[in-house]
Design a protein around this motif. Structure first.
Motif, mmCIF file in Angstrom:
data_model
loop_
_atom_site.group_PDB
_atom_site.id
_atom_site.type_symbol
_atom_site.label_atom_id
_atom_site.label_comp_id
_atom_site.label_asym_id
_atom_site.label_seq_id
_atom_site.Cartn_x
_atom_site.Cartn_y
_atom_site.Cartn_z
ATOM 1 N N TRP A 1 -54.104 14.050 -2.114
ATOM 2 C CA TRP A 1 -53.814 12.618 -2.214
ATOM 3 C C TRP A 1 -52.324 12.371 -2.007
ATOM 4 O O TRP A 1 -51.473 13.148 -2.479
ATOM 5 C CB TRP A 1 -54.206 12.075 -3.582
ATOM 6 N N ILE A 2 -51.990 11.288 -1.315
ATOM 7 C CA ILE A 2 -50.603 10.858 -1.143
ATOM 8 C C ILE A 2 -50.237 9.930 -2.292
ATOM 9 O O ILE A 2 -51.054 9.101 -2.728
ATOM 10 C CB ILE A 2 -50.422 10.138 0.208
ATOM 11 N N ASP A 3 -49.054 10.080 -2.804
ATOM 12 C CA ASP A 3 -48.576 9.255 -3.910
ATOM 13 C C ASP A 3 -48.800 7.776 -3.587
ATOM 14 O O ASP A 3 -48.250 7.236 -2.613
ATOM 15 C CB ASP A 3 -47.088 9.534 -4.142
ATOM 16 N N ALA A 4 -49.620 7.125 -4.404
ATOM 17 C CA ALA A 4 -49.989 5.725 -4.149
ATOM 18 C C ALA A 4 -48.836 4.763 -4.349
ATOM 19 O O ALA A 4 -48.913 3.605 -3.908
ATOM 20 C CB ALA A 4 -51.152 5.332 -5.044
ATOM 21 N N SER A 5 -47.769 5.193 -4.992
ATOM 22 C CA SER A 5 -46.640 4.292 -5.217
ATOM 23 C C SER A 5 -45.775 4.121 -3.973
ATOM 24 O O SER A 5 -44.910 3.238 -3.930
ATOM 25 C CB SER A 5 -45.783 4.807 -6.375
ATOM 26 N N LEU A 6 -45.983 4.943 -2.951
ATOM 27 C CA LEU A 6 -45.186 4.836 -1.731
ATOM 28 C C LEU A 6 -45.588 3.601 -0.933
ATOM 29 O O LEU A 6 -46.778 3.260 -0.862
ATOM 30 C CB LEU A 6 -45.381 6.078 -0.861
ATOM 31 N N PRO A 7 -44.646 2.937 -0.301
ATOM 32 C CA PRO A 7 -44.979 1.840 0.617
ATOM 33 C C PRO A 7 -45.836 2.355 1.771
ATOM 34 O O PRO A 7 -45.835 3.558 2.091
ATOM 35 C CB PRO A 7 -43.620 1.356 1.111
ATOM 36 N N ALA A 8 -46.549 1.465 2.417
ATOM 37 C CA ALA A 8 -47.499 1.844 3.461
ATOM 38 C C ALA A 8 -46.837 2.650 4.576
ATOM 39 O O ALA A 8 -47.385 3.651 5.048
ATOM 40 C CB ALA A 8 -48.165 0.593 4.031
ATOM 41 N N ALA A 9 -45.658 2.223 5.005
ATOM 42 C CA ALA A 9 -44.988 2.930 6.101
ATOM 43 C C ALA A 9 -44.634 4.359 5.704
ATOM 44 O O ALA A 9 -44.772 5.296 6.503
ATOM 45 C CB ALA A 9 -43.736 2.170 6.534
ATOM 46 N N GLU A 10 -44.189 4.525 4.466
ATOM 47 C CA GLU A 10 -43.844 5.862 3.999
ATOM 48 C C GLU A 10 -45.088 6.721 3.809
ATOM 49 O O GLU A 10 -45.067 7.935 4.054
ATOM 50 C CB GLU A 10 -43.033 5.764 2.713
ATOM 51 N N ARG A 11 -46.182 6.093 3.395
ATOM 52 C CA ARG A 11 -47.436 6.842 3.269
ATOM 53 C C ARG A 11 -47.880 7.368 4.630
ATOM 54 O O ARG A 11 -48.336 8.514 4.747
ATOM 55 C CB ARG A 11 -48.532 5.955 2.658
ATOM 56 N N SER A 12 -47.736 6.544 5.651
ATOM 57 C CA SER A 12 -48.099 6.983 6.999
ATOM 58 C C SER A 12 -47.211 8.143 7.458
ATOM 59 O O SER A 12 -47.689 9.099 8.071
ATOM 60 C CB SER A 12 -47.980 5.817 7.980
#
Length: 544
Positions: free
Chosen positions: A389-400
């Motif tokens: 799982w990717i840290d859900a607190s990251l903004p969408a662009a950073e998650r990508s």
């Protein structure tokens, strides 16, 4: 071992000998027994089948599908048990792993155990309130009680998650080992007298030390010790147990004997198989799994366990025969296992190895964190590989950005077979056809639920164990997409059946529709992932 099981069995039951019918009757059985042997891989079954003399030999004289499959990638205990009596793969029934991460959880512990109700105050993934709430499917027992309310649905297992996933929601009794005694989550139900007496007898029996077992030549030939870490040895253990050592009891053949003895006691006290409707009892035998984790599958320990399991099942069936009950049995497994990589290398599997600890999600996430101006890990996982799982607190662009970098990082590692993102997995159609021919991503899709699964899925190469550092009780494991973890036996037996060995590659989700046909229970095939198996004698599948 066997002596403990027999003693408890006889203490818990008292049946008069009654004549068994000479041939298999045409009507449904009065008692259906669904047995799961945790970690009984197809490879283990094939290896020891010529040596069965008792219960497993009896079942092998019915209809045997040696190429059954837990067809999905999440080859763990909870997903495996969830498929057997629901006809739903994990992608459909929601049980995607033993545990998963829910970053929206209100509690501090964001790991969710498959058989807990995390809404109960104080429940955590390790100290939990047992519940079937996460199972998004009806079991055979649930369905049959709707048709025949007089039917009793009972589950007994070494693990709570086995009892929960096989029994379902509408159960009359559910008992499982809690580390001290056999316990239940159904606190409002009256406790059968046999359970109270059994727990007292078991506690007394375990207060007496058990000497080491004397291995027969078949098992002695498999005795070779491997010193895997300080204080961690596997290969030549003989199951001696100190007085009161409950952990050693659990990791021994005694454990299955006790589970079967309690099951026999409940059958007797509740009069299962003697009521107006067919009763169903699910039995989860967990010792093979605990022994496989502690010592691997290729040594003397597994040999002693499988031969003991055969004898214990023989004693259990003999007790049922004395009762005169017309019963049918289904036996399968929740998953297989990969043996110790050290032993596999000695057997010529040159690429067998333990995973690089740097593959852990937390470690990969730490290395990626500076790229998005973070210091803590940006990835979360449970163990090595599987759902990440990717840290859900990251903004969408950073998650990508993290997703792309994580996939690239995993794919570049020499021990990784493949890594897939959520969108890539969800584009794949739910697989059909023979499960041995599914692609790796199709296997992942079969246990991928976008509400619970990770943002990416990492697959280690075959023969790479996700246990980077062996520890006491945890030296070998399962959970991969590979067939040593997926292939399991599926056996059907009833008195009077002719022996039949079937070569087809089938799925564990095919079990429930087949048993439903045996019981005369109509199910909507279009709403299921499994199909009725028409090659089981005495079962007439409905027209499709």
């Amino acid at each position: 071992m066997r002596n403990l099981g027999i003693a408890l069995l006889l203490a818990a039951t008292s049946s008069a000998a009654l004549a068994q019918p000479a041939t298999r009757p045409a009507q449904p059985p009065k008692l259906l027994i669904a047995i799961s042997v945790d970690q009984l891989s197809g490879d283990i079954f094939d290896e020891y089948r010529p040596h069965f003399t008792a219960g497993l030999k009896r079942l092998s004289g019915g209809t045997v599908f040696r190429n059954g499959y837990q067809s999905h990638a999440a080859t763990e205990t909870c997903p495996g048990h969830s498929t057997m009596l629901t006809a739903k793969r994990p992608a459909s029934n929601g049980i995607v792993a033993n545990s998963w991460i829910d970053q929206s959880a209100s509690r501090q512990d964001q790991v969710i155990y498959c058989a807990e109700d995390e809404s109960v105050a104080g429940s955590t993934s390790t100290s939990y309130s047992v519940s079937p709430i996460h199972l998004n499917a009806e079991t055979l027992g649930d369905r049959f009680k709707k048709l025949s309310p007089a039917s009793r649905n009972v589950a007994v297992a070494g693990k709570d998650r086995a009892a929960v996933m096989m029994g379902g929601r509408n159960v009359d009794q559910r008992w499982y080992w809690n580390g001290q005694i056999f316990a239940t989550d159904l606190k409002a139900r009256p406790t059968p007298a046999v359970v109270t007496a059994f727990n007292v007898g078991l506690t007394t029996a375990l207060a007496v030390a058990r000497p080491a077992l004397a291995p027969p030549p078949l098992c002695s030939a498999r005795a070779r010790g491997y010193d895997l870490a300080p204080g961690v040895r596997a290969g030549d253990h003989r199951f001696e147990r100190a007085a009161g050592d409950l952990r050693a009891f659990r990791i021994s053949p005694e454990f299955d004997g006790a589970t079967l003895a309690l099951s026999a006691g409940l059958i007797q006290e509740m009069g299962l198989g003697r009521g107006p409707a067919t009763d169903i009892i699910s039995v989860g035998l967990s010792a093979t799994d605990y022994i496989g984790h502690a010592y691997g599958s290729g040594g003397m320990e597994m040999c002693l366990q499988v031969l003991a399991l055969d004898r214990e099942l023989g004693d259990f069936f003999a007790q049922l025969d004395l009762s005169g009950i017309d019963y049918a049995v289904m036996l399968t497994a929740d998953h297989g296992v990969m043996d110790l990589p050290e032993r596999l290398r000695d057997k010529g599997v040159a690429d067998a190895a333990r995973a690089d600890p740097a593959l852990a999600a937390s470690e990969v996430g730490k290395r990626l964190a500076p790229r998005v101006n973070r210091t803590d890990s940006v990835l979360k996982g449970i163990g090595i590989a599987g759902d990440i799982w990717i840290d859900a607190s990251l903004p969408a662009a950073e998650r990508s950005r993290v997703l792309a970098d994580a996939l690239a990082s995993y794919r570049a590692h020499p021990q990784v077979f493949a890594a897939f993102g959520r969108d890539e997995i969800m584009k794949v159609a739910m697989p059909t056809g023979s499960p041995d021919r599914w692609s790796v991503i199709e296997r992942i899709r079969a246990s991928f639920d976008p509400k619970r699964s990770g943002d990416l899925y990492v697959v280690l190469k075959q023969h790479i164990s996700p246990i980077a550092v062996p520890s006491k009780g945890y030296t070998a494991t399962h959970g991969s997409v590979w067939d040593h973890d997926r292939r399991v036996p599926i056996l059907f037996w009833r008195k009077g059946m002719a022996a039949s060995d079937r070569p087809e590659h089938i799925e564990t989700v095919d079990i429930m529709p087949t048993l439903a046909a045996l019981l005369g229970l109509a199910v909507d095939a279009r709403a299921l992932d499994g199909k009725c198996l028409g090659d089981v004698e005495g079962i007439s599948c409905p027209a499709r």
